[in-house]
Design an enzyme around this catalytic site. Structure first.
Site, PDB file in Angstrom:
ATOM      1  N   SER A 130       0.847  -1.187   0.000  1.00  0.00           N
ATOM      2  CA  SER A 130       0.000   0.000   0.000  1.00  0.00           C
ATOM      3  C   SER A 130       0.888   1.244   0.000  1.00  0.00           C
ATOM      4  CB  SER A 130      -0.952   0.047   1.199  1.00  0.00           C
ATOM      5  OG  SER A 130      -1.951   1.034   0.976  1.00  0.00           O
TER       6      SER A 130
HETATM    7  C1  LIG Z   1      -1.502   2.255  -4.558  1.00  0.00           C
HETATM    8  S1  LIG Z   1      -2.481   1.922  -3.156  1.00  0.00           S
HETATM    9  C2  LIG Z   1      -3.768   3.144  -3.318  1.00  0.00           C
HETATM   10  C3  LIG Z   1      -3.386   4.407  -2.702  1.00  0.00           C
HETATM   11  C4  LIG Z   1      -4.418   5.483  -2.709  1.00  0.00           C
HETATM   12  N1  LIG Z   1      -4.706   5.933  -4.037  1.00  0.00           N
HETATM   13  C5  LIG Z   1      -3.874   6.636  -1.881  1.00  0.00           C
HETATM   14  O1  LIG Z   1      -3.540   7.678  -2.437  1.00  0.00           O
HETATM   15  O2  LIG Z   1      -3.711   6.449  -0.684  1.00  0.00           O
HETATM   16  C6  LIG Z   1      -3.392   0.507  -3.649  1.00  0.00           C
HETATM   17  C7  LIG Z   1      -4.355   0.042  -2.604  1.00  0.00           C
HETATM   18  O3  LIG Z   1      -5.241  -0.881  -3.203  1.00  0.00           O
HETATM   19  C8  LIG Z   1      -5.574  -1.816  -2.225  1.00  0.00           C
HETATM   20  N2  LIG Z   1      -6.134  -2.996  -2.883  1.00  0.00           N
HETATM   21  C9  LIG Z   1      -5.480  -4.010  -3.480  1.00  0.00           C
HETATM   22  N3  LIG Z   1      -6.359  -4.896  -3.967  1.00  0.00           N
HETATM   23  C10 LIG Z   1      -7.595  -4.409  -3.715  1.00  0.00           C
HETATM   24  C11 LIG Z   1      -8.907  -4.875  -3.971  1.00  0.00           C
HETATM   25  N4  LIG Z   1      -9.109  -6.008  -4.601  1.00  0.00           N
HETATM   26  N5  LIG Z   1      -9.943  -4.136  -3.535  1.00  0.00           N
HETATM   27  C12 LIG Z   1      -9.740  -2.976  -2.869  1.00  0.00           C
HETATM   28  N6  LIG Z   1      -8.521  -2.485  -2.596  1.00  0.00           N
HETATM   29  C13 LIG Z   1      -7.459  -3.197  -3.016  1.00  0.00           C
HETATM   30  C14 LIG Z   1      -4.262  -2.062  -1.507  1.00  0.00           C
HETATM   31  O4  LIG Z   1      -4.466  -2.663  -0.257  1.00  0.00           O
HETATM   32  C15 LIG Z   1      -3.706  -0.658  -1.449  1.00  0.00           C
HETATM   33  O5  LIG Z   1      -4.076  -0.030  -0.255  1.00  0.00           O
END
Ligand SMILES: C[S@@+](CC[C@H](N)C(=O)[O-])C[C@H]1O[C@@H](n2cnc3c(N)ncnc32)[C@H](O)[C@@H]1O
Length: 385
Positions: free
Chosen positions: A103
């Site tokens: 994350s």
């Molecule tokens: C790059 S981070 C997103 C960050 C967000 N845009 C921010 O600025 O804080 C990607 C996030 O997607 C979540 N994630 C991964 N697979 C997911 C899913 N199937 N459904 C929802 N969230 C998911 C991860 O746990 C992670 O927190």
């Protein structure tokens, strides 16, 4: 004391400086998004530590050790700030560790790129997949109204932290803990869906929950970790179509779409022949994307002496080695991985080896998904079901 003069490192000044920098480099063109960048306190979404990459390791940077000025500078930089590695929060890490980010707080210019590409505007109903720290959810809430935003996070601990931080910053979007690949049908239909995690294929629920004429903005990735940003527009027949933008950006894969673990790799002898393409081509962003389309369950490893492909589903492998001024390839197992990848690369080259902006994607009403070059009649590949 003159209270009108803000110290140079106060969060509001840093936000304005960030907005100026993003406007100057063309990332921020819409006044509504500018107002969001100037208002949302990113530093309040980071908790007390983030990770910084140090060689192959992730080193925690703790707020109480950097000093407040350096911490705020970091918070208002246009950088992705990794907050979790292999499920461990930066705040709980005592020293550098190996692993992969799970994350982060996405760099502001990338959030803006995706949000502006999606076309979301005031009062639109938005499904945001990947709440992460909550920062991007706050930005979109600022623009469309929090009551119009549904944001989903897979990891319950992160979801809880994001909820606390969003509420403290004054934003109350609908927050869902769960798998964003299922969407959230209670609040559908949405005008737009934006995913800040990548997918291997477009989930059925996304197709069902975004209204006709609505948009779906995501990165399409896979097990070679090649990536392409696309905006799809939903049509009345239950399908969708769109073009890749050509941006060189990537996100972590949605957790259920991650590559499964595989046993330790050992090279095996197999059918051996001369390669018709230089394996070094796979270092190219678009070539790698083509290879991933051609062998969607394979992993790609770049070695100093060539490339290795390993199929996660069957254990099939292909590896190249230099032979004089050419390359030889060994293929072992039920899938001829190099044949698949090589044929695809040759088709791409015959089309003029265009960059990703020449690629598009169609989701048919029966939900089969195809990525093509130039037009749906051009060279094309089916995405995994
Ligand atoms: C790059 S981070 C997103 C960050 C967000 N845009 C921010 O600025 O804080 C990607 C996030 O997607 C979540 N994630 C991964 N697979 C997911 C899913 N199937 N459904 C929802 N969230 C998911 C991860 O746990 C992670 O927190």
């Amino acid at each position: 004391m003159n209270t009108d003069i803000e110290p140079p490192n106060d969060p509001a000044s840093l936000r304005r400086a960030l907005a100026d920098a993003l406007a100057a480099n063309g990332s921020l063109t819409d006044p509504a998004w500018r107002a969001a960048v100037e208002s949302v306190p990113r530093h309040r979404f980071l908790g007390t530590a983030v990770f910084r990459q140090s060689g192959t390791l992730w080193e925690p940077i703790h707020r109480n050790r950097t000093g407040e000025d350096a911490w705020l500078q970091l918070a208002y930089s246009d950088e992705t700030l990794v907050t979790q590695v292999d499920g461990l929060e930066a705040a709980d890490a005592s020293g550098p560790l190996p692993g992969r980010p799970t994350s982060s707080s996405t760099l502001p210019s990338l959030i803006l790129r995706m949000a502006q590409l999606s076309g979301v505007a005031e009062n639109d109903r938005v499904l945001w997949v990947g709440t992460g720290t909550g920062y991007s959810t706050a930005l979109v809430s600022h623009v469309v109204g929090a009551e119009n935003v549904t944001s989903i996070e897979y990891d319950p601990e992160l979801a809880q932290l994001a909820a606390e931080r969003l509420h403290r910053a004054g934003y109350r979007p609908h927050l869902v803990t769960g798998d964003g690949l299922h969407g959230h049908k209670d609040n559908a239909p949405y005008d737009a869906l934006v995913a800040t995690c990548a997918v291997r294929t477009i989930p059925v629920s996304w197709m069902r929950q975004v209204r006709d004429g609505g948009t779906l903005t995501t990165t399409l990735s896979g097990w070679m970790l090649a990536s392409g940003l696309i905006r799809l527009t939903l049509d009345e027949d239950g399908g969708a179509t769109g073009r890749f933008t050509g941006d060189r950006i990537s996100f972590m894969l949605a957790r259920p779409h991650e590559r499964p673990p595989r046993p330790t790799f050992f090279r095996r002898e197999g059918d051996r022949r001369r390669s018709r393409v230089d394996p070094g081509l796979l270092g190219d962003w678009t070539a790698q994307f083509v290879a991933q389309l051609a062998a969607p369950s394979a992993e790609l490893m770049a070695m100093s002496d060539g490339m290795i492909l390993v199929d996660t589903a069957t254990g099939s492998q292909a590896w190249t080695e230099p032979s004089g001024d050419a390359w030889e390839v060994h293929q072992h197992g039920p899938l001829n991985l190099w044949d698949q990848v090589e044929n695809a690369l040759l088709r791409w080259q015959e089309s003029g080896a265009p960059d990703q902006s020449a690629f598009g994607m169609t989701v048919a009403p029966d939900l089969t998904q195809t990525v093509w070059i130039n037009s749906p009649d051009g060279p094309s590949w089916r995405l995994p079901a």
